[in-house]
Design an enzyme around this catalytic site. Structure first.
Site, PDB file in Angstrom:
ATOM      1  N   CYS A  25     -21.752  22.044  28.341  1.00 50.61           N
ATOM      2  CA  CYS A  25     -22.028  23.343  28.921  1.00 50.61           C
ATOM      3  C   CYS A  25     -23.504  23.636  28.666  1.00 50.61           C
ATOM      4  CB  CYS A  25     -21.144  24.393  28.243  1.00 50.61           C
ATOM      5  SG  CYS A  25     -21.698  26.091  28.452  1.00 50.61           S
ATOM      6  N   LYS A  73       0.862  -1.176   0.000  1.00 50.47           N
ATOM      7  CA  LYS A  73       0.000   0.000   0.000  1.00 50.47           C
ATOM      8  C   LYS A  73       0.900   1.228   0.000  1.00 50.47           C
ATOM      9  CE  LYS A  73      -4.065   1.860   2.214  1.00 50.47           C
ATOM     10  NZ  LYS A  73      -3.684   3.274   2.046  1.00 50.47           N
ATOM     11  N   ASP A 122       2.023   4.965   0.057  1.00 50.43           N
ATOM     12  CA  ASP A 122       1.471   6.131   0.727  1.00 50.43           C
ATOM     13  C   ASP A 122       1.549   7.327  -0.220  1.00 50.43           C
ATOM     14  OD1 ASP A 122       0.274   7.422   2.751  1.00 50.43           O
ATOM     15  OD2 ASP A 122       2.065   7.630   4.000  1.00 50.43           O
ATOM     16  N   TYR A 145      -4.007   0.589 -10.064  1.00 50.56           N
ATOM     17  CA  TYR A 145      -4.304  -0.699  -9.425  1.00 50.56           C
ATOM     18  C   TYR A 145      -5.760  -1.129  -9.538  1.00 50.56           C
ATOM     19  CZ  TYR A 145      -5.226   2.746  -5.766  1.00 50.56           C
ATOM     20  OH  TYR A 145      -5.671   3.836  -5.072  1.00 50.56           O
TER      21      TYR A 145
END
Length: 676
Positions: free
Chosen positions: A433, A119, A121, A232
């Site tokens: 809050c 894989k 990057d 791919y």
DNA sequence: AACCCTCGAGATCT
DNA sequence: CTCGAGGGTT
């Protein structure tokens, strides 16, 4: 002169072929035949000839890779088939679970054949070829719409501008190819040297360098950046008549694309995949690019199609990530931030450290329970990592290094911004809050209102909002529209030009869609998705203002919690007043109703119920296929059910269907409808 | 239990 | 842009 012209034409042709050949030798086969200088000479000669005879320039010429003019900004491109991201696995158990899921889907125990590849990057990119010509390249974006970066992609020498014809397999009229654009490590190091010698800031890592280079508006700058690309995947592999992922890559390679990564392999079982992972992890730093894991894909294309996708990712692929790099640092403070809904979030501020290529100094601790679970205290030494190699995260405290007299963290009893009370409702993890007028909430609310998926008001960032609220100039979204050049002129760092830009953006935001507006209101639990559902169901604002919980809950995907939250919002007088001010004449926000997205599929929007056993597929698979055809699968039969699919030995749902007069489909009918 | 959505957050680049 | 916790819906 005509004769000379013919000669020139053929010389140009020869040069182009030669240059293309050397490109291939250099980039694809890593076996250059000539020196860089000789290559430059050929290229230069071609450029000169083309300059003298511009009529001979064709779009496929190698010179055209760098010829494009700068663009003003990137135009959006829709991906006809969405570019999904991959599901992640972080350890062998996740991978085995993935394999089990695939087998369970087919109710099979046989080993599955997987294609595995590193894989890389980088940045995902979609290429579109029409009649073999590269016509468009775009970034992934949000998966559905990306940005047009065609000019920049053309500068990548390994991306063919024209596909190579193949006698056995002609390429289709339109081919959508997906791949990863990245920067090789060696080139990255050189680029950073150049950057520094020019006095420019170096890039943090190859990924950022690649992303930054792709987002250059001027392709001539991109051309100087050493990018490369591996392809791919294609959008609809089943149309190419290949059986496996592996064959698909070979096919693409045959058409001249850089699709076959020599590191990729076919594994015949999940055990082999795990073995491959271990080997790759050993070698990962010898590879010429950054690798953050392994991609595992079911090799068979027909199995891929049967598995289909969820809304986020394909069910037939998994990204198996390497263990992230960890670092240690010291917690200097734990600050509590206040969000749009009043949620209090503790954030650890740490001594800055470098983790997987970037400086990290803060990390969210999410909520009180999380801090207690990890027992993070000010002064502690902690181990941090970047989750999925992206978001900083405190993994754990190193107890042995805890100094004396540290105090356990506790949530403040009053809001750190406005001092109002803080509550934690039973069953909830967050403290909130209670003051709806808390400046922190107002600011976040405005920020949300202006955000890209809401009214998309360019130029209204957090810094400006801080100023506007702190100066008491704006208290709610409607106030934004009474800003003027004079009022803005008092603000620091606000020249006339940017003030005018802001006013223009505000004016432009008045024409918007109903769904954006609903999202912009910031109703709890109503994000982009539900805002759209509401817009589709109500068509306008008025009926939504008068709706009740019962009506809302009848809508698919809206349950009691969300319905209540919407009713509460709509009956609140302040909110009604705000909506009125925004839409009445003085401001005049106009809302266009949503266009019904009616896809051609016969099952789109339909609700189906399955009963009995199907012969040709598991229930899981049937469900997946109905969903990918745009339908839904319900658990029980009701008046709203469109079809009941009856398999063998159907249960009582069949009789219910008959009673309610719901159409019943046999398995054969069902398969026929799926075909369409 | 699976799936999906919301919400908040951090880092980098333009 | 991406991650992860939390929580809602079916």
């Amino acid at each position: 002169m005509t004769e000379g012209k013919e000669e020139i034409k053929s010389r140009i042709e020869t040069l182009r072929q030669e240059i293309n050949r050397h490109n291939r030798l250099y980039y694809q086969e890593d076996a250059p035949e000539i020196s860089d200088a000789e290559y430059d000479r050929l290229f230069h000669e071609l450029k000169e000839l083309e300059a003298a005879h511009p009529e001979l320039i064709t779009p496929e010429s190698p010179t055209q890779r760098v010829g494009a003019e700068p663009v003003e900004k990137f135009t959006p491109v829709e991906h006809p088939v969405p570019m999904l991201s991959l599901d992640n696995g972080f350890n062998p158990e996740d991978v085995l679970e993935f394999d089990k899921r695939v087998k369970r889907f087919f109710n099979s125990t046989e080993d599955i054949s997987y294609m595995v590849e590193p894989k890389i990057d980088g940045v995902a990119v979609a290429l579109v070829y029409e009649a073999g010509q590269l016509v468009s390249a775009s970034t992934r974006g949000n998966g559905y719409v990306g940005e047009d970066v065609t000019g920049n992609i053309k500068t990548i020498l390994t991306v063919p501008l024209t596909l190579t014809p193949n006698k056995d397999k002609p390429f289709p009229d339109r081919l959508d190819v997906r791949g990863e654009v990245y920067m090789p490590l060696e080139d990255f190091a050189q680029l950073n040297q150049r950057q520094e010698s020019k006095g420019l800031a170096p890039f943090a890592n190859p990924r950022n360098a690649a992303a930054g280079s792709l987002r250059q508006l001027d392709p001539r700058i991109t051309a100087t950046r050493p990018l490369n690309m591996f392809c791919y995947a294609v959008a609809r592999p089943e149309l190419l008549e290949v059986d496996t992922q592996f064959e698909l890559l070979k096919l693409l390679t045959g058409w001249g694309m850089r699709a076959y990564n020599p590191e990729a392999e076919v594994c015949e079982s999940i055990q082999e995949v795990l073995k491959f992972y271990n080997e790759l992890e050993q070698r990962r730093h010898e590879l010429p690019y950054e690798v953050d894991g392994l991609v595992i894909k079911v090799n068979s294309i027909s199995l891929q199609n049967r598995l289909g996708t969820t809304t986020r990712s394909p069910r037939w692929a998994l990204a198996f990530k390497f263990a992230p790099e960890v670092e240690t640092t010291v917690v200097k403070a734990i600050e509590v931030q206040v969000g749009r809904t009043g949620a209090l979030t503790p954030v650890a501020h740490m001594e800055p450290v470098q983790v997987s290529g970037v400086m990290v100094s803060r990390a969210t601790l999410h909520n009180e329970d999380e801090v207690k679970r990890k027992d993070v205290r000010v002064g502690d030494t902690v181990i941090i990592q970047r989750a999925g190699d992206v978001i900083p995260e405190v993994v754990r405290v190193i107890q042995e290094e805890r100094p004396e007299n540290t105090i356990p963290f506790s949530m403040p009893e009053t809001c750190p911004v406005c001092g109002s009370g803080v509550v934690r409702l039973s069953g909830e993890a967050v403290h909130r809050c209670v003051n709806a007028a808390c400046p922190a909430q107002i600011k976040q609310h405005l920020f949300h209102f202006a955000s890209k998926d809401a009214l998309d008001i360019d130029g209204l960032g957090s810094k400006l909002i801080d100023l506007l609220v702190d100066q008491d100039m704006v208290h709610d979204p409607a106030d934004l529209y009474s800003l003027t050049l004079e009022k803005l002129a008092d603000l620091p760092r606000m020249a006339e030009k940017s003030a005018q830009n802001l006013l223009n953006a505000l004016e432009g935001s008045k024409k918007t869609t109903l769904e954006r507006f609903i999202f912009a209101l910031g109703i709890r639990h109503v994000g982009v998705h539900l805002a759209r559902i509401l817009a589709e169901n109500y068509g306008a604002l008025e009926p939504l203002l008068e709706t009740d919980a019962k009506e809302l809950e009848a809508i698919y995907e809206i349950g009691p919690e969300v319905a209540q939250s919407i009713v509460t919002f709509m009956t609140n007088l302040k909110n009604r007043d705000l909506i009125q001010r925004l839409t009445e004449e003085k401001i005049g926000i106009t809302l266009s109703p949503p266009v019904k997205s009616d896809t051609g599929s016969p099952l789109s929007g339909k609700s189906l119920v399955l009963t009995g056993t199907l012969k040709t597929m598991t229930r899981e698979e049937a469900k997946a296929r109905i969903q990918s055809a745009g339908g839904r699968v319900a658990g029980s039969v009701s008046k709203k059910t469109d079809y009941v699919v009856g398999g063998e030995n159907p249960g009582k749902k069949m009789t219910q269907a008959e009673e309610l007069n719901v159409k019943i489909l046999s398995e054969e009918d069902f398969l026929k409808i799926l075909e369409e």
